[in-house]
Structure formats: structure tokens, C-alpha cells
Design a protein around this motif. Structure first.
Motif, PDB file in Angstrom:
ATOM      1  N   THR A   4     -10.881 -10.769 126.155  1.00  0.00           N
ATOM      2  CA  THR A   4     -10.225 -11.422 127.290  1.00  0.00           C
ATOM      3  C   THR A   4      -8.737 -11.652 127.041  1.00  0.00           C
ATOM      4  O   THR A   4      -8.053 -12.241 127.874  1.00  0.00           O
ATOM      5  CB  THR A   4     -10.905 -12.779 127.589  1.00  0.00           C
ATOM      6  OG1 THR A   4     -10.812 -13.627 126.436  1.00  0.00           O
ATOM      7  CG2 THR A   4     -12.375 -12.582 127.953  1.00  0.00           C
ATOM      8  N   ASN A   5      -8.252 -11.207 125.898  1.00  0.00           N
ATOM      9  CA  ASN A   5      -6.851 -11.375 125.520  1.00  0.00           C
ATOM     10  C   ASN A   5      -6.074 -10.132 125.974  1.00  0.00           C
ATOM     11  O   ASN A   5      -6.127  -9.082 125.337  1.00  0.00           O
ATOM     12  CB  ASN A   5      -6.749 -11.553 123.999  1.00  0.00           C
ATOM     13  CG  ASN A   5      -5.338 -11.854 123.532  1.00  0.00           C
ATOM     14  OD1 ASN A   5      -4.359 -11.423 124.148  1.00  0.00           O
ATOM     15  ND2 ASN A   5      -5.226 -12.570 122.428  1.00  0.00           N
ATOM     16  N   ARG A   6      -5.345 -10.239 127.078  1.00  0.00           N
ATOM     17  CA  ARG A   6      -4.663  -9.077 127.646  1.00  0.00           C
ATOM     18  C   ARG A   6      -3.577  -8.535 126.736  1.00  0.00           C
ATOM     19  O   ARG A   6      -3.351  -7.320 126.673  1.00  0.00           O
ATOM     20  CB  ARG A   6      -4.067  -9.445 129.010  1.00  0.00           C
ATOM     21  CG  ARG A   6      -5.120  -9.717 130.085  1.00  0.00           C
ATOM     22  CD  ARG A   6      -4.475  -9.929 131.436  1.00  0.00           C
ATOM     23  NE  ARG A   6      -5.477 -10.144 132.475  1.00  0.00           N
ATOM     24  CZ  ARG A   6      -5.186 -10.317 133.758  1.00  0.00           C
ATOM     25  NH1 ARG A   6      -3.904 -10.311 134.155  1.00  0.00           N
ATOM     26  NH2 ARG A   6      -6.152 -10.493 134.633  1.00  0.00           N
ATOM     27  N   THR A   7      -2.884  -9.419 126.028  1.00  0.00           N
ATOM     28  CA  THR A   7      -1.843  -8.964 125.112  1.00  0.00           C
ATOM     29  C   THR A   7      -2.443  -8.123 124.000  1.00  0.00           C
ATOM     30  O   THR A   7      -1.936  -7.044 123.652  1.00  0.00           O
ATOM     31  CB  THR A   7      -1.098 -10.165 124.516  1.00  0.00           C
ATOM     32  OG1 THR A   7      -0.505 -10.918 125.574  1.00  0.00           O
ATOM     33  CG2 THR A   7      -0.009  -9.709 123.552  1.00  0.00           C
ATOM     34  N   PHE A   8      -3.548  -8.607 123.449  1.00  0.00           N
ATOM     35  CA  PHE A   8      -4.225  -7.844 122.390  1.00  0.00           C
ATOM     36  C   PHE A   8      -4.730  -6.506 122.920  1.00  0.00           C
ATOM     37  O   PHE A   8      -4.593  -5.479 122.253  1.00  0.00           O
ATOM     38  CB  PHE A   8      -5.399  -8.657 121.838  1.00  0.00           C
ATOM     39  CG  PHE A   8      -6.285  -7.881 120.909  1.00  0.00           C
ATOM     40  CD1 PHE A   8      -5.883  -7.604 119.608  1.00  0.00           C
ATOM     41  CD2 PHE A   8      -7.517  -7.397 121.342  1.00  0.00           C
ATOM     42  CE1 PHE A   8      -6.694  -6.862 118.756  1.00  0.00           C
ATOM     43  CE2 PHE A   8      -8.329  -6.655 120.501  1.00  0.00           C
ATOM     44  CZ  PHE A   8      -7.917  -6.393 119.198  1.00  0.00           C
TER      45      PHE A   8
END
Length: 442
Positions: free
Chosen positions: A6-10
Motif C-alpha cells: 500500500t506504499n505508493r512510493t515504495f
């Protein structure tokens, strides 16, 4: 793992990693096979392999640059420059002026640009995820890295072997991956990080130029001054390493890296001896598959005492390389190649996590680049030696020597009680005295 998904940056960082890995795999297969095809000598493939890796000797400059610059633009600019550079190969072929000398010029320039890409991605990762997810994120990164390498090494081998594409056409495909990577990295955003050692955090997530006087953004700093500062940072990284367990752990890895450089230099000739360009791609894929297995397994093996991990891993690797050298049956050769790299794939995850856990964030870039520089010098030099040696004795004895080098590494850890007693990565904490104030040795 669910948090990472759910981490868009990752996820954007991971997608960029996958695309750059795909392009690098195609490029590496095409470049070394093209040199082998144009020159027909392991001496030239040794030189080519050396030139692919030689820019790693300048890693001490890259680490501080990564600490200084805004990561998104570093990634975008390097991808654009690499894409334009690799297109010179098909352009030269179209004009009828393609020579091995041109390939040997393009190879180090592309590698020099690529030298920035992976440290930048690694430096971004601790800012993209929380500390408790860092080990898993590293495992995902390396698993994805090796998975893509496995697939696209094979793709590169297929492209090189196709009469309609060939090594030259593979460079055109490679340029397309750089274009896609640019689109992915353009949308990358990272949270601000706290500065350290004189570097103040900036609004874009980078840091201002360390060493510049107050009120001066460093724009007037001369090239000499920047080189001197980078050299000081490199020395700072080395100063941190002194007296830590990282030094005795790196020592056998440097020796093994030298031997691995020898093997990489002669791999096109070895594949040609056993099967041809198709087998070359398959063997590179087998190496990536083994590293993938090691990366996946490492997420569940961080409880293993690190000293024993190194002891058992180097022994297994030595056995595999000897098996690969002595085998003539293709499936067995492929299996031994995969087995030979399992420990290396897993160790990358565990060692990276160990470093990222123990080393202060403000010093992470320069410490990791210092270690990479030390290790990186051995592999390209090994390629030169391996290419020259294979021209005299053939590729098979060189592969045997790689196995012997790993057995030397096994003996190194077996004879050192202090190294065998190194703790498991899962048991290490920030600033762990067992790593930072290590006094043991072989």
C-alpha cells in the motif's frame, strides 16, 4: 508485506528498479556477446567485462553525490543519458562502421552512468519504508532484482540468438527500457530526511552541499574542492569501518569477487564451448535464478548466526563451481550455475540489512560506497586476469579456480572463532557493539 503493497512510493521505486534491471540484463548479455562475436577472443571479453565493472572503482565519489543530490532527478538524468548512449551501437551498425573498439568505448560510459542508479535507489529505500519493514523491503528489492535478471538474461540470450534481432537489435530494445524508467522516476516523491554531519535537509528531500560555508549553497565550489570533499567522505567511511566486523567479513568477499570477475570474463567462451549464445543467456539466467532463490530464502534465514551463514555458504558455492567446471551435461551445468550463486543472493539481502541497521543514516551513503569501492576493485581486475588466463589455458580451468577461491573463503571463516560467533542479522540493533567494536579476526 501488506504495508509495503500500500506504499505508493515504495511501489514506484520498485517498478523503476524492475525496469532498470531488465534493461541492464539485456545490455550486459548483448554487450559481452557482441564483443565475443566481433573479436573472438577471451582477452577482449576480459577487457569488456573489466570495462563494465571498472567504474565501480569510482564508487567513493558516487556515495557522497547521492547524499548531496535530489534522488529523483539523479535517476531521470542517468536513465536518459544511458538510453542515448546505447543507441550509438545500432546507429553505427546501420552506418556500417560498427567495430569492437566502439563497443569498448560505450561499455564503460554506460556503466559509469549506471554507477549512480543503484546507490540512489538504495539510499531512497530507507526513506520510503519504515524501519520495521526495511528487511522485508530489501528482500523484495533483491528478489525482484534477481527475478527480472533471471527472465531478461534469458530474453537477452534469445534476442542475441535471433537472426532478425541479434546483439545490435537488443540494444534498441534496451533503449526502450530506459524511456520507460524515465516515466516511472519522474513521478517519484520521497519524504524529507534529517541531515547530519553538516548537511541540512532540503525541501526536495535532498541535502545541501556539506562543507559549504553558512549562507553559501555550494554552487561556487570548484571541481577540485568537490573531489577533495568526496575523498574526505570516502575516508570518513573507511574511518567508520575500522575496528568493525564489516572489515574481516569483507576480506574473503573481495577475494571471491576477484575470482567471480574471472568467471564472468570467460562466460561467453565457456558457453560457446558448451552450446553457444543460447546457452550463454541460459547460464546468466541460472545465475539470476540462484540469486533469486537466495534472496527469497534470506527473509526466513535472518535468524542464522551470520558467521555460520558465511562459513556454510562459501563451502556450498565452491562445490557448485567445481561441479559446473567438470560437468558436460547441459542440465547439470545449468543447475550448478544456479546453486553457485544462491548464497551470494541471500547474503546481499542480509549484509545490506546489517549495514542499514548498524550504520547511522547520515553516514550510510559514504560507508556503503566505501565498501562497494573496496569490493568493486577486485571484480574488474579479476576479469582482466581471467580473460588473459583463459586465452592460455581455456575457460574450464578458470571456472575451477573460482571454486577454489570459495574454498579459501571457507577456510578463512572456519579458522576464526570470532568471525564464526557473529550474531544473526535479526538479533542486531542500531549501533550494535558486537559489530561496531569488533576486535576479532582470523
Amino acid at each position: 508485506m501488506r504495508t509495503l503493497l500500500t506504499n505508493r512510493t515504495f511501489l514506484r521505486l520498485l517498478a523503476g528498479r524492475l525496469v532498470t534491471n531488465a534493461g541492464d540484463s539485456i545490455y550486459y548479455v548483448a554487450a559481452l556477446w557482441l564483443v565475443h562475436d566481433l573479436a573472438g577472443s577471451t582477452v577482449y571479453t576480459g577487457i569488456a567485462s573489466f570495462l563494465v565493472m571498472a567504474p565501480g572503482m569510482l564508487q567513493f565519489v558516487v556515495g557522497p553525490m547521492v547524499d548531496d543530490l535530489e534522488i529523483r532527478w539523479v535517476l531521470v538524468v542517468t536513465q536518459a543519458a544511458q538510453g542515448l548512449l546505447v543507441l550509438t551501437i545500432p546507429l553505427a551498425a546501420w552506418l556500417g562502421v560498427l567495430r569492437v573498439e566502439l563497443v569498448l568505448v560505450v561499455i564503460p560510459l554506460a556503466s559509469l552512468l549506471n554507477l549512480v542508479t543503484y546507490p540512489a535507489q538504495s539510499a531512497a529505500l530507507p526513506r520510503a519504508v519504515d524501519r520495521e519493514n526495511l528487511s522485508t523491503a530489501n528482500a523484495v528489492f533483491n528478489t525482484a532484482h534477481e527475478g527480472v535478471n533471471m527472465a531478461f538474461n534469458a530474453v537477452g540470450g534469445v534476442l542475441v540468438g535471433l537472426a532478425a534481432v541479434g546483439a545490435v537489435g537488443a540494444f534498441v530494445v534496451d533503449a526502450g527500457t530506459f524511456a520507460l524508467a524515465i516515466l516511472l522516476f519522474l513521478g517519484l516523491t520521497l519524504p524529507e530526511r534529517a541531515g547530519g554531519d553538516g548537511r541540512a535537509a532540503t525541501a526536495d528531500g535532498g541535502t545541501d552541499l556539506g562543507g559549504a560555508p553558512d549562507g553559501d549553497d555550494g554552487a561556487d565550489e570548484s571541481v577540485r574542492e568537490r573531489v577533495d570533499r568526496y575523498t574526505d567522505d570516502f575516508r570518513d567511511g573507511l574511518a567508520y569501518l575500522r575496528g568493525t566486523a564489516f572489515v574481516p567479513v569483507l576480506a574473503p568477499q573481495v577475494f571471491i569477487s576477484f575470482a567471480m570477475g574471472m568467471m564472468l570474463a570467460i562466460l561467453p567462451a565457456y558457453a560457446g564451448l558448451r552450446g553457444g549464445s543460447g546457452l550463454y543467456g541460459v547460464l546468466l539466467s541460472a545465475l539470476a535464478a540462484g540469486a533469486l532463490i537466495g534472496s527469497v530464502a534470506s527473509a526466513r534465514l535472518d535468524w542464522v548466526p551470520y558467521g555460520y551463514w558465511m562459513l556454510g555458504g562459501t563451502a556450498l558455492t565452491g562445490i557448485a563451481w567445481v561441479g559446473a567446471a567438470l560437468s558436460t551435461w547441459t542440465p547439470a551445468i545449468v543447475a550448478f550455475f544456479a546453486l553457485a550463486i544462491v548464497h551470494s543472493g541471500g547474503n546481499k539481502v542480509l549484509f545490506d540489512t546489517l549495514v542499514q541497521t548498524v550504520v547511522p543514516e547520515a553516514k550510510l551513503g559514504r560507508v556503503t560506497s566505501s565498501m562497494s569501492t573496496i569490493n568493486g576493485v577486485a571484480t574488474p581486475i579479476g576479469s582482466l586476469v581471467g580473460g588473459a588466463a583463459a586465452a592460455v589455458v581455456g575457460p574450464v580451468p578458470v571456472v575451477l579456480s573460482v571454486g577454489a577461491a570459495n574454498f579459501v573463503g571457507t577456510a578463512y571463516f572456519a579458522l576464526s572463532k570470532s568471525l564464526r560467533s557473529l550474531p544473526a542479522v535479526a538479533d542486531v540493533e542500531y549501533g550494535d557493539d558486537r559489530i561496531e567494536e569488533f576486535s576479532g579476526g582470523p
